[in-house]
Design an enzyme around this catalytic site. Structure first.
Site, PDB file in Angstrom:
ATOM      1  CE  LYS A 192      -4.137   1.865   0.419  1.00 15.58           C
ATOM      2  NZ  LYS A 192      -5.066   1.890  -0.722  1.00 15.58           N
ATOM      3  CG  ASP A 224      -6.469  -0.408  -2.835  1.00 15.87           C
ATOM      4  OD1 ASP A 224      -5.345  -0.761  -3.233  1.00 15.87           O
ATOM      5  OD2 ASP A 224      -6.802   0.786  -2.757  1.00 15.87           O
ATOM      6  CG  ASP A 248      -4.423 -13.237   8.274  1.00 16.57           C
ATOM      7  OD1 ASP A 248      -4.895 -14.335   7.925  1.00 16.57           O
ATOM      8  OD2 ASP A 248      -4.653 -12.714   9.384  1.00 16.57           O
ATOM      9  CG  ASP A 252      -8.255 -16.783   5.182  1.00 15.75           C
ATOM     10  OD1 ASP A 252      -7.412 -17.698   5.048  1.00 15.75           O
ATOM     11  OD2 ASP A 252      -8.835 -16.548   6.254  1.00 15.75           O
TER      12      ASP A 252
END
Ligand code: NAD
Length: 357
Positions: A192, A224, A248, A252
């Site tokens: 980011k 994003d 993380d 997922d």
């Protein structure tokens, strides 16, 4: 004949069944490619609590540190759910990762063309399947930074701090470049950097290292955008490298778009060849001891061990190819069987894989 010592952490629930499947596959592939394995079991999780009152006995830690590599099933279950936090089976996972210095988490998210119907994404998006490897930093960043409460402009506030050193970024980026080298040689570094200082150091460090890997194509992506791209066009990715928290969340997301939890392996690695290999799913207490579990995530974890710990790519590829074959031929365990199709047991699925090695 090459000799490898593997510590087995069978754990709880379906853990023993799926680890035994992976052991059978390793023995079979070992016979074919002249690799000799010795397997030493150690207690972990609820099984260790029952036997010796703690989830991660010292003998287990010592055994794992002495082994060439570690294969883990899963830990936990309702029997131990009401124990205090530090006595819970899951505590053993953090403990063993810490003891082994595992700063890298490798999580592949692969959609097998044969399992396209499991994918929650539109058919045209995943027509050709996808095969992504997420390399996540595991021991730094905001999960480990300074945190607390303080008085702020609007009264009490809580804070967490993200900090990354050049050393931490460089060592995880190195794993990612090396991983990309073993695959399609495309690396996307996710950060980011338009907002965060840690991300700007991340990006700079990764690019400096890129000079050592001219054969790997490196690009950057903001986190994003990456979250969107994973559902818009997942097949664009080969290897992704990112920080602890971003990894993380994105790993997922990536595992969910494959739609099949029983298929996904993982590896947690230290700087050397030492590592811990395990399926991403849990101990599935609802089907434990019923010979119903899908062993493929654990079998593929064993294949990752052969590749990353032992550099035995031929044997590793043989396992991956055998799994592909079994799926393409239409064999399914209960978690994947649809529309009344008959389901193989854990042992039968393992047999099918071994027959196709
Ligand atoms: P889970 O992954 O164990 O199960 C979720 C669902 O997926 C269940 O319906 C289960 O039957 C199914 N499933 C999972 N793996 C499967 C396989 N190989 N084949 C077929 N079906 C499979 O997650 P959960 O139910 O949230 O957790 C159960 C226990 O596992 C809890 O105690 C949890 O703390 C623990 N857990 C352990 C780990 C680990 O050891 N790394 C990870 C996650 C959860």
């Amino acid at each position: 004949m090459k000799q490898y010592n593997i510590a087995l952490l069978r754990g709880d629930g379906i853990g023993p069944e799926i680890v035994d499947s992976a052991v059978r596959v390793l023995k079979a592939v070992g016979e074919k490619y002249s690799l000799a394995f010795t397997f030493t079991p150690y207690l972990i999780g609820g099984a260790a609590i029952d036997a010796c009152g703690e989830p991660l006995p010292k003998t287990t830690v010592e055994g794992c540190l002495a082994a060439d590599s570690v294969l883990l099933g899963a830990v936990g279950g309702p029997k131990w759910d009401n124990l205090a936090g530090n006595l819970r089976p899951e505590k053993a996972l953090l403990g063993i990762r810490e003891a082994m210095g595992l700063f890298t988490n490798l999580r592949p998210a692969k959609l097998y063309p044969a399992l396209k119907d499991e994918c929650p994404l539109r058919a045209d998006i995943v027509e050709n399947g996808f095969d992504i490897m997420i390399v996540r930093e595991l021991t730094g960043g905001i999960y480990f930074g300074e945190r607390g409460y303080r008085e702020g402009k609007y009264g009490q506030e809580a804070f967490d701090t993200e900090a990354y050193s050049r050393m931490e970024i460089e060592r995880i980026a190195r794993v990612a470049f090396e991983t990309a080298r073993k695959r399609r040689k495309k690396l996307v570094s996710i950060d980011k950097a338009n907002v965060l200082e840690t991300s700007r150091l991340w990006r700079k460090t990764v690019h400096e290292l890129a000079a050592e890997y001219p054969d790997v194509e490196l690009s950057d992506m903001l986190v994003d955008n990456a979250a969107m791209q994973l559902v818009r066009n997942p097949s664009q990715f080969d290897v992704i490298v990112t920080s602890n928290m971003f990894g993380d969340i994105l790993s997922d997301e990536a595992s969910q778009i494959t739609g099949s939890i029983g298929m996904l392996p993982s590896a947690s690695l230290s700087g050397g060849s030492r590592g811990l290999y395990e399926p991403i799913h849990g101990s599935a207490p609802d089907i434990a001891g019923q010979n119903k579990a899908n062993p493929i995530a654990t079998v593929l974890s064993a294949a990752m061990m052969l590749l990353y710990a032992f550099n035995e790519s031929t044997a590793a590829n043989a396992i991956v190819a055998a799994v592909d074959k079994v799926l393409n031929e239409g064999y399914r365990t209960a978690d994947l069987a649809r529309g009344g199709a008959s389901a193989l047991t854990t042992v039968e699925m393992t047999d099918k894989i071994i027959e196709r090695l």
